[in-house]
Write an enzyme that holds these catalytic residues in place. Sequence first.
Site, PDB file in Angstrom:
ATOM      1  N   LYS A  55       1.063  -1.505  -0.505  1.00  0.00           N
ATOM      2  CA  LYS A  55      -0.167   0.160   0.069  1.00  0.00           C
ATOM      3  C   LYS A  55       0.890   1.106   0.096  1.00  0.00           C
ATOM      4  O   LYS A  55       0.409   2.565  -0.202  1.00  0.00           O
ATOM      5  CB  LYS A  55      -1.075  -0.209   0.814  1.00  0.00           C
ATOM      6  N   GLN A  99      -4.535  -1.063  10.516  1.00  0.00           N
ATOM      7  CA  GLN A  99      -4.304  -2.507   9.462  1.00  0.00           C
ATOM      8  C   GLN A  99      -4.671  -3.372   9.628  1.00  0.00           C
ATOM      9  O   GLN A  99      -4.151  -3.099  11.487  1.00  0.00           O
ATOM     10  CB  GLN A  99      -2.506  -2.982   8.807  1.00  0.00           C
ATOM     11  N   ASP A 122     -10.952   3.517   4.423  1.00  0.00           N
ATOM     12  CA  ASP A 122     -11.428   1.985   4.658  1.00  0.00           C
ATOM     13  C   ASP A 122     -12.803   1.787   4.199  1.00  0.00           C
ATOM     14  O   ASP A 122     -13.513   0.372   4.338  1.00  0.00           O
ATOM     15  CB  ASP A 122     -10.780   1.160   5.697  1.00  0.00           C
TER      16      ASP A 122
END
Length: 295
Positions: A55, A99, A122
């Site tokens: 990422k 994460q 997200d």
Amino acid sequence: MSQAVIIDGKAVAARERARIAGDVAALRRQWNLWPGLAVILVGDDAPSEIYVRNKLRATAAVGMRSFEHRLAANTSQHELEKLVHRLNDDDAVHGILVQLPLPGPLDEDAAIAAVDPRKDVDGLHVHNVGKLMLGRDTLIPCAPLACLVLLREQFGALDGAQALVVGRSNLVGKPVAQLLLRENCTVTVAHSRTRDLAAEARRADIVVTAVGHARCLRGDWIKPGATVIDVGINRVEQEGRTRLEGDVCFAEAVERAGAITPVPGGVGPVTIAMLLRNTVTAACQQGGVPDLGPR
Ligand code: NAP
């Protein structure tokens, strides 16, 4: 019957990244707005390390700023949330990604709830989940958004298509179902208690799977000519080597489907591109600039 078109996720992702790189350059030039993504990694889970590295690499490649925050596995909930709040207040950070999974006793729901919804790239904050449910514009989880991009690539309009979503997680299945409903599909959501998954699949023009079990959907369940989007990522040991496979038995399904995503090289690369897209969207909203990206 002829073989399915294999949907090239890597090519779609490359095209999306090129667009995003152009948008980032334009934002910097015209608006002095430099999109920035902060990634928090707690502990040393090996797959998470790889995901975070990919990422951050992708973020740099499109010219965005990235901020990496690594915390020890024994970090307290208070310490984690203190960092999230600091990033919420940092004007250089437009997107925050915690994460998942978090190690051991840490509370994922509380960590996500601590993120400013405007920076929740997200799309997991309850505020953004609610807006998606209401059909409003919002930050949408990246893998579901990737499924939509790949389906639009294949179909253009999805109006009236019979869609089956296999899996009902908050991360993938439920938001995919919401997005397909928004696109005017007739949506069925299947899960581990579904009585006859094969029968559900045989009726579907579109099958999106997010299960996490290799080959749990057989090829002869697929309606001839259907489009299959396989979100599953499963590690399979074979002859002493580890391979990645999706949820669908690809070798069988490719003989019946009209189009199918491979694993790897399907949904995965587009998911990372959607994280970048969400960060640009978030930066535009925070900077009071019209979003340059496609809706
Ligand atoms: P999850 O939270 O474990 O959810 C799995 C879902 O599958 C659940 O709803 C479960 O039903 C259902 N299920 C389990 N066994 C089933 C069966 N035999 N038949 C029908 N449904 C069944 O997983 P997730 O987070 O959604 O992730 C799913 C997969 O997508 C994983 O392989 C993950 O690695 C992958 N993934 C990929 C990306 C990407 O970018 N490509 C991104 C995110 C996730 P119940 O609700 O009844 O338990």
